[in-house]
Design an enzyme around this catalytic site. Structure first.
Site, PDB file in Angstrom:
ATOM      1  N   LYS A  46       0.827  -1.201   0.000  1.00 53.91           N
ATOM      2  CA  LYS A  46       0.000   0.000   0.000  1.00 53.91           C
ATOM      3  C   LYS A  46       0.867   1.260   0.000  1.00 53.91           C
ATOM      4  O   LYS A  46       0.654   2.175  -0.788  1.00 53.91           O
ATOM      5  CB  LYS A  46      -0.890  -0.046   1.236  1.00 53.91           C
ATOM      6  CG  LYS A  46      -1.935   1.018   1.273  1.00 53.91           C
ATOM      7  CD  LYS A  46      -2.697   0.913   2.594  1.00 53.91           C
ATOM      8  CE  LYS A  46      -3.985   1.662   2.516  1.00 53.91           C
ATOM      9  NZ  LYS A  46      -5.072   0.830   2.036  1.00 53.91           N
ATOM     10  N   ARG A 116      -3.412   2.977   8.773  1.00 53.12           N
ATOM     11  CA  ARG A 116      -3.718   1.673   8.158  1.00 53.12           C
ATOM     12  C   ARG A 116      -2.474   0.812   8.069  1.00 53.12           C
ATOM     13  O   ARG A 116      -1.370   1.313   7.936  1.00 53.12           O
ATOM     14  CB  ARG A 116      -4.223   1.853   6.718  1.00 53.12           C
ATOM     15  CG  ARG A 116      -5.498   2.612   6.564  1.00 53.12           C
ATOM     16  CD  ARG A 116      -5.722   2.843   5.069  1.00 53.12           C
ATOM     17  NE  ARG A 116      -6.689   3.894   4.840  1.00 53.12           N
ATOM     18  CZ  ARG A 116      -7.979   3.672   4.611  1.00 53.12           C
ATOM     19  NH1 ARG A 116      -8.446   2.445   4.578  1.00 53.12           N
ATOM     20  NH2 ARG A 116      -8.792   4.679   4.408  1.00 53.12           N
ATOM     21  N   GLY A 125      -8.169  -7.127   4.774  1.00 55.26           N
ATOM     22  CA  GLY A 125      -9.021  -7.216   5.957  1.00 55.26           C
ATOM     23  C   GLY A 125      -8.418  -7.952   7.139  1.00 55.26           C
ATOM     24  O   GLY A 125      -9.093  -8.155   8.140  1.00 55.26           O
ATOM     25  N   MET A 127      -5.694  -7.128   9.010  1.00 57.53           N
ATOM     26  CA  MET A 127      -5.120  -6.313  10.084  1.00 57.53           C
ATOM     27  C   MET A 127      -6.009  -5.103  10.347  1.00 57.53           C
ATOM     28  O   MET A 127      -7.026  -4.925   9.707  1.00 57.53           O
ATOM     29  CB  MET A 127      -3.707  -5.905   9.710  1.00 57.53           C
ATOM     30  CG  MET A 127      -2.755  -7.076   9.798  1.00 57.53           C
ATOM     31  SD  MET A 127      -1.116  -6.645   9.268  1.00 57.53           S
ATOM     32  CE  MET A 127      -1.318  -6.493   7.524  1.00 57.53           C
ATOM     33  N   ARG A 371      -3.652  -1.380  -6.224  1.00 58.55           N
ATOM     34  CA  ARG A 371      -2.816  -2.574  -6.081  1.00 58.55           C
ATOM     35  C   ARG A 371      -3.216  -3.560  -7.165  1.00 58.55           C
ATOM     36  O   ARG A 371      -4.277  -3.418  -7.776  1.00 58.55           O
ATOM     37  CB  ARG A 371      -2.986  -3.193  -4.696  1.00 58.55           C
ATOM     38  CG  ARG A 371      -4.409  -3.571  -4.413  1.00 58.55           C
ATOM     39  CD  ARG A 371      -4.597  -4.034  -2.994  1.00 58.55           C
ATOM     40  NE  ARG A 371      -6.020  -4.176  -2.726  1.00 58.55           N
ATOM     41  CZ  ARG A 371      -6.548  -4.297  -1.524  1.00 58.55           C
ATOM     42  NH1 ARG A 371      -5.780  -4.279  -0.465  1.00 58.55           N
ATOM     43  NH2 ARG A 371      -7.841  -4.427  -1.374  1.00 58.55           N
ATOM     44  N   HIS A 487     -16.412  -8.969   1.562  1.00 56.87           N
ATOM     45  CA  HIS A 487     -15.308  -9.825   1.987  1.00 56.87           C
ATOM     46  C   HIS A 487     -15.387 -11.203   1.335  1.00 56.87           C
ATOM     47  O   HIS A 487     -14.413 -11.705   0.766  1.00 56.87           O
ATOM     48  CB  HIS A 487     -15.326  -9.952   3.516  1.00 56.87           C
ATOM     49  CG  HIS A 487     -14.259 -10.848   4.045  1.00 56.87           C
ATOM     50  ND1 HIS A 487     -14.479 -12.184   4.277  1.00 56.87           N
ATOM     51  CD2 HIS A 487     -12.969 -10.612   4.349  1.00 56.87           C
ATOM     52  CE1 HIS A 487     -13.361 -12.726   4.723  1.00 56.87           C
ATOM     53  NE2 HIS A 487     -12.426 -11.793   4.779  1.00 56.87           N
ATOM     54  N   SER A 796      12.841 -43.451 -17.446  1.00 53.92           N
ATOM     55  CA  SER A 796      11.709 -42.674 -16.945  1.00 53.92           C
ATOM     56  C   SER A 796      11.761 -42.740 -15.426  1.00 53.92           C
ATOM     57  O   SER A 796      11.726 -43.839 -14.844  1.00 53.92           O
ATOM     58  CB  SER A 796      10.398 -43.246 -17.475  1.00 53.92           C
ATOM     59  OG  SER A 796       9.332 -42.493 -16.956  1.00 53.92           O
ATOM     60  N   CYS A 863       7.672 -39.926 -14.715  1.00 53.59           N
ATOM     61  CA  CYS A 863       6.269 -40.341 -14.785  1.00 53.59           C
ATOM     62  C   CYS A 863       5.633 -40.503 -13.408  1.00 53.59           C
ATOM     63  O   CYS A 863       4.497 -40.939 -13.291  1.00 53.59           O
ATOM     64  CB  CYS A 863       6.107 -41.615 -15.607  1.00 53.59           C
ATOM     65  SG  CYS A 863       6.932 -43.035 -14.878  1.00 53.59           S
ATOM     66  N   TYR A 883      11.019 -34.924 -21.308  1.00 54.68           N
ATOM     67  CA  TYR A 883       9.588 -34.763 -21.089  1.00 54.68           C
ATOM     68  C   TYR A 883       9.214 -35.002 -19.636  1.00 54.68           C
ATOM     69  O   TYR A 883       9.976 -35.587 -18.866  1.00 54.68           O
ATOM     70  CB  TYR A 883       8.780 -35.719 -21.988  1.00 54.68           C
ATOM     71  CG  TYR A 883       8.912 -37.176 -21.626  1.00 54.68           C
ATOM     72  CD1 TYR A 883       8.068 -37.744 -20.666  1.00 54.68           C
ATOM     73  CD2 TYR A 883       9.884 -37.985 -22.214  1.00 54.68           C
ATOM     74  CE1 TYR A 883       8.194 -39.079 -20.310  1.00 54.68           C
ATOM     75  CE2 TYR A 883      10.009 -39.321 -21.866  1.00 54.68           C
ATOM     76  CZ  TYR A 883       9.172 -39.864 -20.912  1.00 54.68           C
ATOM     77  OH  TYR A 883       9.297 -41.175 -20.545  1.00 54.68           O
TER      78      TYR A 883
HETATM   79  C1  PEP Z   1       6.475 -44.434  -9.779  1.00 53.12           C
HETATM   80  O1  PEP Z   1       6.897 -45.252  -8.985  1.00 53.12           O
HETATM   81  O2  PEP Z   1       6.764 -43.234  -9.745  1.00 53.12           O
HETATM   82  C2  PEP Z   1       5.551 -44.854 -10.830  1.00 53.12           C
HETATM   83  C3  PEP Z   1       5.202 -44.025 -11.787  1.00 53.12           C
HETATM   84  O3  PEP Z   1       5.032 -46.096 -10.733  1.00 53.12           O
HETATM   85  P1  PEP Z   1       3.811 -46.479  -9.771  1.00 53.12           P
HETATM   86  O4  PEP Z   1       3.273 -45.200  -9.216  1.00 53.12           O
HETATM   87  O5  PEP Z   1       2.869 -47.202 -10.617  1.00 53.12           O
HETATM   88  O6  PEP Z   1       4.486 -47.321  -8.755  1.00 53.12           O
END
Ligand code: PEP
Ligand code: MG
Length: 916
Positions: A46, A116, A125, A127, A371, A487, A796, A863, A883
């Site tokens: 502020k 303020r 709101g 304080m 703001r 609010h 992975s 993954c 990825y």
């Molecule tokens: C993991 O272990 O991260 C995985 C993707 O396999 P799951 O979750 O199926 O064990």
């Protein structure tokens, strides 16, 4: 930069010169300010904005800001305002007096100020605030002579109440009861209907309430009032609701709040006065229209409190409740025109949607605050995209402006338009989305029931900052009172929660735990459904549908895709999930878990037959039944992904997971298979793993029962060949789980290659060339990644198992102590949510680096669940992953997070180059 220059820059950021103690009090007014907009750390949001607006030439009442640093000093010194700060404040006060030509405590022409809070991050709101400070029995008389007795005593009674409540700790209700009684005696409903004499009497009563409650007279010395108010604001940094808000929004306690003392301007001096709140764009849809509400003859708190229905500032701001009320544009055209000019100036300057507060005193416009405006996710996306198209910001900035995590909300369902609904009431569409849950009437109940796993909708007359925890826990919020800037509305929008506000038909009886509305009686615990986009309230549980994605959302995602370097895949086990993920932009499947396919009721018997088989021929017969089913599964997925890479993981869980558990189930299975219950039970016992995340699972099963993996590889390859033969495109990637030793990978790779070759021999024309890779999901795999890379086309990272095995911790156990670890700072995050260098990320770095040393073109992805967490995505981008893969609804989150990571990495690189 030289050390001296760095010192000078540091000192400048603190608002002083190198070598001098940092300035603690910053004056602003009359077009000059000692602070600047980039000094939020010191001045709070502020204060920094008041200084910046003053510099911009926007009309701002003069004042001064006491820095956030003083807050810590105040708390460390037993709540004392340091003497130098008091001296500097009085000097700044004298400057205000010169600008407005009034004097603090002057019996004839008194200066009144507001006091303020203002922290670095906005905490609406949370304080305390005190207005009209400087009034006492004498100055009130002086003010009465200049501005009318009604106005003077109205201001004085408001001041006594606020000061009494905030500084002296007198219960607010005592004042309110007194006021209600007076109105009843006079037979009036509105405060504005009370006469000057009434208000003068009320002042006397209020002074008596303070004396009675505190045992002391109300302070008449304006300076004493000032120090009392400043101290109270610093103290309010530590109140319970501020602490809770900081906890939810991860705001460090050490930041402290600044205090802003500013000359009062009055929106309540008569019908040529007003006060209001506005947004430079619509905060709920993001549309580029000036949008706001105001109240005539009122003070700022009246708008926020939501007690009177505010008027729209212009036609675009009209809603169901206010459509018949006159607009500011009509009622005060000159002030409106200037307001319009100022809001354009502010938005252009900040290049960001602003939330502004203004007051009109006798036709003259004053800006009290600007703001960055809170907005819904939908509005955030639209505003970012529109601003880039208007050349206010770059596309990259637009991409950086939207919080990736918030995107998921956009993808989630809204109410099914075709569902039967029983409309019971309508309020204001305060924050869009749908909320379906059980009615709860208090914030505590909301929190408790949500913790127990229930979906709840918080129903209140109006909300206050004390309800924050309940609002956080609820699916949505429904209030009986309050406008679009009440609010409930503002906080819900900030949280991205559905809210219907100002639903006047609601009658809430907390004692009876009942809500009455238009002839219906609902009881706490009943189902209710809200549509935040229309303000509609329905009885019962209304079904929801997934929304359409287009317009600004797809523009933003396109820009994000152009920036990012990391690809985003999805974890999907069915063609339906695969298709859904593609609509969200998935560029392949990073993990298809084949075990889920086995659980289908039509298949589980064949799976059990295969597991319970006493010899190889019996097992092979059972597998032969499963083969066509698996082939069909894979063909469906390949078709859904239309040539994008699809990583299929061979069977992973321990076999006992597929077997029956209860006696009854065991008997049923034995009967179905023509076997004996005792035999089945013995097999169940034999296969049971003491710890289901370890043991005889993953590639270990593939080695013990190679025929299972052979069947799966054959199903993958036959499906791929079938799809390719019908002119489809396929890119299969076969993945081996739980590899911990080079020998395991060597043996299984040979097995997979052998089966692939045998299918290809049977179907010569198909040119399907799968790649073969491994998961890295036990610590040893990361450590021997160099050896594994010689045998794998891709890695992975299975960070779910890697986290469990790396920390020797199951997800269920995690809840018992991890929150405490995070609170104490042992871990910066829950390791099941985010990977970083201090945690499992260390193993990922080793695995990735060692793998790529041996095989520079090794494809690397993730993954585990972390693949959809923005912080983890950034970490993977830093490691140079190809990825990330995550659940379908997290795909847009990951796309945006990956773009932000790329933009940040590019900026960091530019900086390094510039330094060199
Ligand atoms: C993991 O272990 O991260 C995985 C993707 O396999 P799951 O979750 O199926 O064990
Ligand atoms: Mg795993």
């Amino acid at each position: 930069m030289s050390a001296r220059a760095a010192r000078a820059a540091r000192a400048k950021r603190r608002g002083g010169r190198a070598g001098e103690p940092p300035r603690a009090v910053f004056f602003f007014g009359n077009g000059h300010a000692q602070g600047r907009g980039d000094m939020k750390e010191v001045l709070g949001g502020k204060g920094a904005n008041l200084a910046e607006m003053t510099r911009l030439g926007v009309p701002v009442p003069p004042g001064f800001t006491i820095s956030t640093g003083v807050c810590a000093a105040f708390n460390a010194s037993g709540e004392k305002i340091p003497e130098p700060v008091k001296r500097a404040s009085l000097e700044a006060l004298a400057k205000i007096e010169r600008v407005v030509e009034k004097r603090f405590g002057d019996p004839e022409n008194p200066l009144l100020v507001s006091v303020r809070s203002g922290a670095r991050a906005s905490m609406p709101g949370m304080m305390d605030t005190i207005l009209n400070l400087g009034l006492n029995d004498v100055t009130a008389k002086g003010l009465a002579a200049r501005a009318g007795a009604r106005f003077a005593y109205d201001s004085y009674r408001r001041f006594i109440q606020m000061y009494g409540d905030v500084v002296e700790g007198v219960a607010r209700e005592r004042f309110e009861t007194q006021l209600d009684e007076l109105k009843e005696r006079r037979g009036v409903f509105q405060d504005t209907e009370l006469s000057a004499d009434d208000l003068e009497q009320l002042v006397r009563d209020y002074l008596e309430i303070v004396r009675e409650s505190t045992g002391r007279a109300f302070p008449q010395d304006p300076q004493q009032q000032l120090w009392g108010a400043i101290a109270a604001v610093f103290r309010s940094w530590q109140n319970e609701r501020a602490k809770k808000y900081r906890e939810i929004h991860a705001i460090p306690e050490a930041w402290g709040t600044a205090v802003n003392v500013q000359a009062m301007v009055f929106g309540n001096m008569g019908d040529d006065c007003a006060t209001g709140v506005a947004f430079t764009r619509n905060p709920s849809t993001g549309e580029r229209v000036f949008y706001g509400e105001y109240l005539k003859n009122a003070q700022g708190e009246d708008v926020v409190a939501g007690i009177r229905t505010p008027q729209p500032i212009n036609k675009a701001s009209r809603n169901a409740e206010s459509q018949h009320l006159p607009t500011l544009e009509k009622e005060m055209p000159r002030a409106y025109k200037e307001l319009l000019r100022v809001q354009q100036r502010l938005e252009k300057h900040y290049r960001e949607m602003q939330d502004i507060e203004f007051t009109i005193e006798r036709g003259k416009l004053w800006m009290l605050q600007t703001r960055t405006g809170k907005r819904t996710v939908r509005a955030a996306v639209k505003i970012a995209v529109d601003m880039a198209k208007e050349s206010l910001i770059s596309r990259e900035t637009a991409v950086l402006r939207v919080a990736p995590d918030s995107l998921e909300k956009l993808l989630h369902p809204t109410l099914d338009p075709n569902a039967e609904k029983e409309l019971i009431a309508k309020g204001l569409p305060a924050s869009p989305g749908a909320a379906v849950g059980h009615i709860v009437l208090s914030a505590d109940e909301a929190e408790a029931r949500a913790k127990a796993g229930e979906k709840v909708v918080l129903v209140r007359i109006e909300t206050s900052p004390d309800d924050i925890h309940g609002m956080h826990a609820a699916e949505g919020i429904l209030t009986a009172r309050g406008g679009m800037t009440s609010h409930a509305a503002v906080v819900a929008r900030g949280m991205g929660k559905c809210c219907v506000a100002g639903c006047g038909a609601l009658r809430i009886d907390a004692a009876a735990r009942e809500v009455r509305v238009g002839g219906h009686v609902l009881t706490a615990g009943d189902w209710i459904t809200l549509d935040g986009a229309t303000g509609e309230v329905f009885r019962g549980e209304v079904p929801t549908v997934t929304p359409e994605l287009g317009g600004a959302f797809s523009d933003l995602m396109r820009w994000a895709d152009a920036i990012r370097t990391v690809r985003v895949r999805t974890n999907a086990d069915t063609p339906a999930d695969a298709r859904l993920a593609r609509t969200f932009g998935a560029e392949g499947i990073g993990l298809c878990r084949t075990e889920h396919m086995f659980f289908e009721p039509s298949r589980i018997l064949a799976v059990r037959e295969m597991i319970l088989a006493a010899d190889l021929p019996t097992r092979e017969r059972a597998l032969a039944k499963l083969l066509p089913m698996q082939r069909g599964d894979f063909a469906g997925i390949f078709r859904a992904m239309n040539g994008l890479p699809v990583t299929i993981r061979l069977l992973d869980p321990p076999l006992h997971e597929f077997l029956p558990h209860t006696d009854r189930e065991i008997h049923e299975v034995a009967e179905a298979l023509g076997s004996d219950a005792a035999v089945v039970r013995a097999k169940v016992e034999e296969l049971k793993e003491f710890n289901p995340m370890l043991g005889h699972r993953g590639c270990r099963l593939g080695i013990s029962f190679p025929e299972i993996y052979r069947m799966q590889v054959r199903a993958i390859m036959e499906a791929a060949c079938d799809v390719a033969a019908s002119r489809g495109r396929v890119q299969p990637e076969i993945m081996l789980p739980l590899i911990a030793h080079r020998g395991e990978l060597q043996l299984l790779r040979a097995l997979v290659e052998d089966e692939v070759a045998s299918v290809l021999r049977e179907r010569p024309p198909a040119r399907v060339r799968p790649t073969i890779g491994t998961m890295i999901e036990v610590p040893r795999a990361a450590l021997i990644a160099g050896q594994l890379a010689e045998l794998a086309d891709f890695f992975s990272f299975g960070t779910n198992d890697l986290t469990q095995t790396g920390y020797a911790l199951s997800r269920d156990d995690a809840g018992k102590f991890l929150p405490d670890y995070v609170d104490r700072g042992i871990l910066s995050d829950d390791p099941f949510v985010s990977v970083d260098e201090e945690g499992i990320g260390a193993l990922m770095r080793i695995g990735c680096e060692n793998g790529r040393k041996v095989r520079p073109d090794l494809k690397v992805g993730i993954c585990g669940e972390h693949g959809g967490d923005p912080k983890s995505v950034r970490f993977c981008a830093q490691l140079g992953f190809d990825y990330v893969s995550c659940s379908p609804f997290r795909v847009p989150v990951a796309r945006l997070a990956a773009a932000q990571a790329a933009a940040e990495l590019a900026t960091a690189k530019r900086r390094r180059v510039n330094r060199a």
